[in-house]
Scaffold this active site. Structure first.
Site, mmCIF file in Angstrom:
data_model
loop_
_atom_site.group_PDB
_atom_site.id
_atom_site.type_symbol
_atom_site.label_atom_id
_atom_site.label_comp_id
_atom_site.label_asym_id
_atom_site.label_seq_id
_atom_site.Cartn_x
_atom_site.Cartn_y
_atom_site.Cartn_z
ATOM 1 N N ASP A 197 1.113 -1.000 -0.121
ATOM 2 C CA ASP A 197 0.033 0.002 -0.009
ATOM 3 C C ASP A 197 0.973 1.369 0.007
ATOM 4 O O ASP A 197 1.947 1.209 0.137
ATOM 5 C CB ASP A 197 -0.850 0.102 1.300
ATOM 6 C CG ASP A 197 -2.033 -0.981 1.055
ATOM 7 O OD1 ASP A 197 -2.294 -1.449 0.114
ATOM 8 O OD2 ASP A 197 -2.649 -1.304 2.162
ATOM 9 N N LYS A 219 -3.583 3.119 -2.662
ATOM 10 C CA LYS A 219 -4.595 4.465 -3.112
ATOM 11 C C LYS A 219 -4.038 5.554 -2.543
ATOM 12 O O LYS A 219 -3.807 5.769 -1.465
ATOM 13 C CB LYS A 219 -5.886 3.629 -2.404
ATOM 14 C CG LYS A 219 -6.393 2.361 -3.001
ATOM 15 C CD LYS A 219 -7.663 2.118 -2.391
ATOM 16 C CE LYS A 219 -8.097 0.868 -3.103
ATOM 17 N NZ LYS A 219 -7.487 -0.293 -2.468
#
Length: 416
Positions: A197, A219
């Site tokens: 991530d 993200k």
């Protein structure tokens, strides 16, 4: 000269002569290796009694005899009589059976090394020449520390045909690499592929061996590198090739980390999953800012929610009724809407609020203001994600005398 050799005793007959604590420790090690252990001793210590009652070892209640070596592959002489131990080892030598003597390493034909297990490896240390078990143990402990805290390449480089891949869901903590758990760090260096991530201790990725594949699925606000469905597909594909896949997440994988969804997807394909808990930013970010989410005489519970949508009734209640601290993760984008909700629900406009950006990193910054002015204060300072919002009396900068408050924070609070 001592030659270090690993013996595979799984399923093989092993004799332990003696029933005391030393014999119990030796028997436990042998059992861990899958050996078929027989203990011969007039009496047993409590640990060995438990092993016998659990049918883990066979016990002959008498002194050891030469015939007890019939058919055995390995002998541990661990009675409380050094002369008996020496005699048992002589019997073993005559039969060309390896033996270890607990009362004198030079009397047997083998030595028990100081060993440690780590990431599917056994690292053993033994002295050369005269036995020196204390020195071997000290070196073993230092090596164990290096294996645990270092950046050694722990991947399997030779796998059997048909080896199955697996996935390790790793909670990387709030951001600082040194706040990863020992297990998380170890698991990362076992991986062939790291699926990472944007948040969490991404700086540690620079320490990985150059041929480890790193796939960024993080993200960011306004940008989605991969949907959850796509991330699941990547994990299934990579592990399906027989690889060890580390799924590195910020915080804890099961606290708004969607780790449960990933585990479900992997389980549906029969892929083994290991979960490594992480230090969640819901608790560590306030702590890094000097904010205790609970404090005796102030508040005794904490409510954690995410900020992607409107606050639910339970989140509103903990602030309005002041019976818990509210911690909002990923709530910067909807901060103004959440504040409006809280005020409309009857929250005190002066309830303290703190926003912690980049918790635990050198760029950490804390913005504090009363509820009615926190949106204005955040806008003035340009607050951005990732950040954790803390609402409640514990966010008052005067609560802890040692709370780290920067000048800009004090200015925002003083303007009320």
């Amino acid at each position: 000269m001592t030659t270090l050799v690993g013996l595979d005793l799984a399923g093989r007959a092993v004799l332990v002569a003696g029933g005391g604590p030393v014999a119990a420790r030796r028997a436990a090690t042998l059992l861990d290796g899958g050996a078929a252990v027989t203990v011969v001793a007039p009496q047993l210590c409590e640990d060995l009694v438990d092993r016998v009652l659990a049918d883990e070892v066979v016990w002959h209640r008498r002194p050891v005899e030469q015939s007890d070596l019939d058919g055995v592959w390995f002998v541990h002489a661990a009675t409380d009589d050094s002369a008996v131990n020496a005699e048992v080892c002589r019997w073993a030598t005559d039969r060309r059976v390896w033996s270890v003597c607990a009362s004198g390493a030079s009397l047997g034909t083998a030595r028990t090394p100081a060993s440690t297990r780590h990431a599917g490896l056994t690292v053993a240390v033994t002295s050369v020449g005269d036995p020196d078990p204390a020195r071997a143990a000290r070196v073993r402990d230092q090596l164990a520390g290096t294996l645990t805290m270092g950046t050694l390449d722990l991947r399997h480089h030779r796998r059997g045909s048909g080896s199955r891949g697996r996935v390790i869901l790793i909670g990387g903590g709030p951001g600082a690499a040194d706040l990863m758990t020992v297990r998380a760090r170890r698991a990362l260096f076992e991986a062939d592929v790291v699926v990472t991530d944007r948040l969490g201790p991404t700086s540690i990725l620079d320490s990985l061996p150059g041929d480890v594949e790193v796939i960024d699925v993080g993200k960011a606000p306004g940008r989605h590198a991969a949907t959850q469905h796509e991330i699941n597909a990547i994990l299934i594909d990579q592990s399906g090739r027989g690889r060890v896949v580390a799924r590195l997440k910020g915080g804890d994988p099961f606290l708004f980390g969607r780790g449960g969804e990933e585990q479900q997807a992997l389980a549906a394909h029969g892929i083994p999953v290991e979960v490594v808990p992480g230090v969640t930013s819901a608790l560590s970010a306030p702590l890094a800012a000097g904010i205790p989410v609970t404090h005796r005489g102030t508040v005794a519970s904490v409510h954690v929610t995410h900020g992607h949508r409107q606050l639910d009734q339970s989140a509103l209640d903990v602030v309005v009724r002041r019976h818990a601290t509210l911690v909002v993760l990923m709530g910067v984008g909807r901060l103004a809407s959440h504040v409006d909700q809280l005020l409309a629900a009857g929250s005190d406009p002066l309830v303290p609020v703190a926003i912690v950006e980049d918790a635990t990193l050198p760029t950490q910054r804390v913005t504090r203001a009363p509820l009615r002015q926190i949106v204005e204060a955040a806008a003035a300072r340009g607050v951005k994600a990732p950040a954790v919002v803390v609402v409640g009396a514990v966010a008052d900068p005067s609560l802890l005398a040692a709370a780290p408050v920067d000048a800009a924070t004090l200015d925002a609070a003083a303007s009320t």
